[in-house]
Design a protein around this motif. Sequence first.
Motif, PDB file in Angstrom:
ATOM      1  N   THR A   1       0.845  -1.188   0.000  1.00 38.52           N
ATOM      2  CA  THR A   1       0.000   0.000   0.000  1.00 38.52           C
ATOM      3  C   THR A   1       0.882   1.240   0.000  1.00 38.52           C
ATOM      4  O   THR A   1       1.692   1.434   0.900  1.00 38.52           O
ATOM      5  CB  THR A   1      -0.925   0.017   1.230  1.00 38.52           C
ATOM      6  OG1 THR A   1      -1.688  -1.185   1.239  1.00 38.52           O
ATOM      7  CG2 THR A   1      -1.859   1.207   1.189  1.00 38.52           C
ATOM      8  N   VAL A   2       0.728   2.069  -1.018  1.00 38.35           N
ATOM      9  CA  VAL A   2       1.554   3.258  -1.187  1.00 38.35           C
ATOM     10  C   VAL A   2       0.662   4.489  -1.083  1.00 38.35           C
ATOM     11  O   VAL A   2      -0.392   4.572  -1.701  1.00 38.35           O
ATOM     12  CB  VAL A   2       2.277   3.252  -2.553  1.00 38.35           C
ATOM     13  CG1 VAL A   2       3.040   4.534  -2.768  1.00 38.35           C
ATOM     14  CG2 VAL A   2       3.197   2.054  -2.662  1.00 38.35           C
ATOM     15  N   LYS A   3       1.117   5.471  -0.279  1.00 35.48           N
ATOM     16  CA  LYS A   3       0.438   6.763  -0.185  1.00 35.48           C
ATOM     17  C   LYS A   3       1.292   7.777  -0.932  1.00 35.48           C
ATOM     18  O   LYS A   3       2.436   8.035  -0.559  1.00 35.48           O
ATOM     19  CB  LYS A   3       0.253   7.180   1.271  1.00 35.48           C
ATOM     20  CG  LYS A   3      -0.442   8.521   1.426  1.00 35.48           C
ATOM     21  CD  LYS A   3      -0.876   8.875   2.847  1.00 35.48           C
ATOM     22  CE  LYS A   3       0.134   8.668   3.893  1.00 35.48           C
ATOM     23  NZ  LYS A   3      -0.274   9.190   5.233  1.00 35.48           N
ATOM     24  N   VAL A   4       0.725   8.314  -2.001  1.00 34.56           N
ATOM     25  CA  VAL A   4       1.403   9.319  -2.805  1.00 34.56           C
ATOM     26  C   VAL A   4       0.853  10.682  -2.392  1.00 34.56           C
ATOM     27  O   VAL A   4      -0.352  10.909  -2.445  1.00 34.56           O
ATOM     28  CB  VAL A   4       1.177   9.092  -4.310  1.00 34.56           C
ATOM     29  CG1 VAL A   4       1.883  10.161  -5.123  1.00 34.56           C
ATOM     30  CG2 VAL A   4       1.640   7.704  -4.723  1.00 34.56           C
ATOM     31  N   ILE A   5       1.727  11.575  -1.955  1.00 28.81           N
ATOM     32  CA  ILE A   5       1.336  12.921  -1.556  1.00 28.81           C
ATOM     33  C   ILE A   5       1.891  13.873  -2.610  1.00 28.81           C
ATOM     34  O   ILE A   5       3.099  13.913  -2.849  1.00 28.81           O
ATOM     35  CB  ILE A   5       1.878  13.276  -0.160  1.00 28.81           C
ATOM     36  CG1 ILE A   5       1.405  12.239   0.858  1.00 28.81           C
ATOM     37  CG2 ILE A   5       1.433  14.668   0.248  1.00 28.81           C
ATOM     38  CD1 ILE A   5       2.101  12.333   2.186  1.00 28.81           C
ATOM     39  N   PHE A   6       1.001  14.620  -3.258  1.00 28.49           N
ATOM     40  CA  PHE A   6       1.405  15.473  -4.364  1.00 28.49           C
ATOM     41  C   PHE A   6       0.467  16.668  -4.485  1.00 28.49           C
ATOM     42  O   PHE A   6      -0.516  16.771  -3.754  1.00 28.49           O
ATOM     43  CB  PHE A   6       1.473  14.672  -5.667  1.00 28.49           C
ATOM     44  CG  PHE A   6       0.172  14.052  -6.097  1.00 28.49           C
ATOM     45  CD1 PHE A   6      -0.395  14.410  -7.305  1.00 28.49           C
ATOM     46  CD2 PHE A   6      -0.473  13.107  -5.322  1.00 28.49           C
ATOM     47  CE1 PHE A   6      -1.595  13.843  -7.721  1.00 28.49           C
ATOM     48  CE2 PHE A   6      -1.661  12.532  -5.736  1.00 28.49           C
ATOM     49  CZ  PHE A   6      -2.228  12.910  -6.934  1.00 28.49           C
ATOM     50  N   ASN A   7       0.788  17.591  -5.397  1.00 29.25           N
ATOM     51  CA  ASN A   7       0.015  18.816  -5.587  1.00 29.25           C
ATOM     52  C   ASN A   7      -0.560  18.873  -7.006  1.00 29.25           C
ATOM     53  O   ASN A   7      -0.057  19.607  -7.858  1.00 29.25           O
ATOM     54  CB  ASN A   7       0.891  20.057  -5.354  1.00 29.25           C
ATOM     55  CG  ASN A   7       1.328  20.187  -3.938  1.00 29.25           C
ATOM     56  OD1 ASN A   7       2.347  19.621  -3.559  1.00 29.25           O
ATOM     57  ND2 ASN A   7       0.576  20.893  -3.140  1.00 29.25           N
TER      58      ASN A   7
END
Length: 172
Positions: free
Chosen positions: A140-146
């Motif tokens: 499970t990967v959490k990608v934090i981006f704008n």
Amino acid sequence: MDNICEQLVTKTRTGADVAKIIGIMVGSVLLAAVCMFFAMALGLTFLILISVGILALGIWLLSGVNVEYEYIITNNEMDIDKIIGRRKRKRMITVDISKATDFGAFPGAEDIDADATVHATTGTQTDAHFLLVEHSSYGTVKVIFNPNERTREAIVQELPNALRTRMKHNVK
């Protein structure tokens, strides 16, 4: 119809970045000055070349402080690249958006657990979003981006139908 979207965001400078810049500048100028002093005092001309090399290395290191992120969406895949000093590109991760389990605004979602987290933000959390996705290698990967509006629309278009339906119900 193909779903293609690209976005380039620049990371804002933090206090640590400014400290790195100042440290690199001061360090390279001091080392070059010491080499020049010994070159003049001892008559060693090769130290002049070394001091020029030190200054060139300092300039090269300074360009590495500038960081940009590129989000590339091609159909159901999102690639995130990190661009350092406009000279080096590194693929951070490729995720399959159709395997996403959650997507939304990041502020307030800090407590969501994941096996891995990819930070590809500008540094401001106010407009940041997260994408929780199952990855074949990392779990499970959490990608934090704008993402901007166009990028968000491209992502929503590729989300699993159950997640898209749940998101529509939460908005109302």
